[in-house]
Design an enzyme around this catalytic site. Structure first.
Site, PDB file in Angstrom:
ATOM      1  N   HIS A 108      46.724  28.988  46.289  1.00 22.58           N
ATOM      2  CA  HIS A 108      47.045  29.403  47.662  1.00 22.58           C
ATOM      3  C   HIS A 108      47.887  28.277  48.255  1.00 22.58           C
ATOM      4  O   HIS A 108      47.366  27.218  48.581  1.00 22.58           O
ATOM      5  CB  HIS A 108      45.775  29.645  48.478  1.00 22.58           C
ATOM      6  N   HIS A 130      46.770  39.724  41.784  1.00 26.67           N
ATOM      7  CA  HIS A 130      46.059  39.030  42.886  1.00 26.67           C
ATOM      8  C   HIS A 130      45.420  40.107  43.757  1.00 26.67           C
ATOM      9  O   HIS A 130      46.100  40.782  44.522  1.00 26.67           O
ATOM     10  CB  HIS A 130      47.029  38.182  43.720  1.00 26.67           C
ATOM     11  N   HIS A 153      41.729  41.325  46.072  1.00 30.79           N
ATOM     12  CA  HIS A 153      40.400  41.073  46.648  1.00 30.79           C
ATOM     13  C   HIS A 153      39.589  42.360  46.566  1.00 30.79           C
ATOM     14  O   HIS A 153      39.971  43.371  47.169  1.00 30.79           O
ATOM     15  CB  HIS A 153      40.522  40.632  48.111  1.00 30.79           C
TER      16      HIS A 153
END
Ligand code: NCD
Ligand code: ZN
Length: 345
Positions: free
Chosen positions: A137, A14, A16
């Site tokens: 999420h 996970h 970004h």
């Protein structure tokens, strides 16, 4: 005493990476240590279609410095308009490994997320048929629910009904932050895994709020009470294959973090492995670090573990930059709050 540790090269399930100048600046921070990462699709505008995912993947590979090897595993941002055929084709062609579900408004750039779960039923059914994971999420957005309760309420109100309605669906509960999250994953017979971040093993809510507001410790889901941090540390170091590393390293420039309304996200790519080795050593479970960083995630995603390795060596304090300078502005690196001693060679 163990002072050298060789692990199969870790993956980040996970992450970004953002885009443009920010991507250029921060990608090396992950690519230096990690072989692969599940890349979050919450750009502005979000990565919704297979075509957008393929284009984003190209931009990531183009931003990779010479000599670094890194494989981005792409995700599609689930909207109420997502086309099941586009999703299944993206999975079949290797353009996307997973679909990301953000409840609308739950976190950074989630405005196009799902409000009416009935509308995404056909996509979820198609994913269950082909074994494509759904990354969730897990927070409700109901304004009447206290922010510290939003994960536990999500499990009861959304996740359990969703998994009952689509029994074959493989689900990753992303960045769990509570003992309820840990317990729910442990109670599931199959098809449910969870990522745990680095920072949630280190901070509880006091770190954010005591002695002044610390914006660089603010992320979503927000860190909870100490009892929850303890549950996460136990789960991460337990050897249970359902728990694996997803750093949720989420860079924002300092100007947007240190603001009257600061963005959610902790940037941990730079020092994650040193921090994790510290935690696993503290727990007396260094032998289980490789499972958490390098084995359980690939097993869940049906991918082979990496063949290459990295070596961690214990020594004097690890020096790492306080900030990463990017073309978009400086990004503060997560401060564990204590000296780190595990160096990545
Ligand atoms: C993430 C971001 O900045 O994109 N922020 C965060 O606090 N974790 C979004 C997310 O994963 O919730
Ligand atoms: Zn995230």
């Amino acid at each position: 005493m163990t002072d050298t540790l060789t692990l199969r090269r870790p993956d980040d399930w996970h992450l970004h990476l953002r885009d443009g100048a920010m991507l250029d600046g921060i990608l090396p921070e992950s690519a230096r240590h990690f072989a692969r990462a599940i890349v979050m699709p919450n750009l502005v505008p979000p990565v919704v279609t297979a075509r957008q995912a393929a284009a984003y993947r190209e931009r990531i590979l183009k931003a990779l410095p010479e000599g670094m090897v890194f494989t981005p595993l792409m995700t599609l941002y689930l909207t109420e308009e997502t086309d099941p055929e586009d999703v299944t084709a993206a999975f079949a062609n290797g353009f996307a490994q997973a679909v990301k579900l953000y409840p609308a408004g739950a976190t950074t750039n989630s405005a196009s997320g799902v409000q009416d779960f009935q509308k995404v039923r056909p996509v979820l059914d198609a994913m269950a048929d082909i074994g494509m994971p759904l990354c969730v999420h897990g927070e409700v957005t109901d304004p009447t629910v206290d922010i510290f309760d939003r994960e536990a309420v999500f499990i009861d109100r959304v996740l359990e009904p969703l998994r009952r309605a689509t029994p074959g669906l493989r689900v990753v509960m992303e960045h769990i932050t509570t003992q309820e999250g840990v317990g729910y994953v442990r109670s599931a017979a199959k098809g449910l895994g969870a990522t745990i971040t680095t920072h949630h093993l280190i901070i509880n809510r006091n770190h954010i709020l005591v002695g002044g507001i610390r914006p660089h410790y603010y992320c979503l889901p927000v860190a909870k009470r100490e009892i929850h941090r303890q549950a996460l540390r136990e789960a991460a170091t337990s050897g249970d294959v359902r728990f694996f590393l997803g750093t949720d390293s989420a860079p924002h420039i300092d100007a947007l973090k240190e603001a009257a309304c600061g963005c959610a996200g902790c940037f941990t790519a730079t020092n994650t492995l040193s921090i994790l080795a510290h935690v696993f050593e503290e727990m007396g479970r260094l032998d289980r670090l490789e499972g958490f960083t390098s084995l359980h995630g690939p097993a869940f995603y049906g991918l082979p573990p990496n063949e290459t390795t990295i070596t961690l060596r214990k020594g004097g304090p690890v020096a790492y930059p306080a900030k990463i300078e990017t073309g978009a502005g400086p990004v503060t690196v997560f401060d564990a709050g204590f000296p780190l001693h595990w160096h990545v060679e």
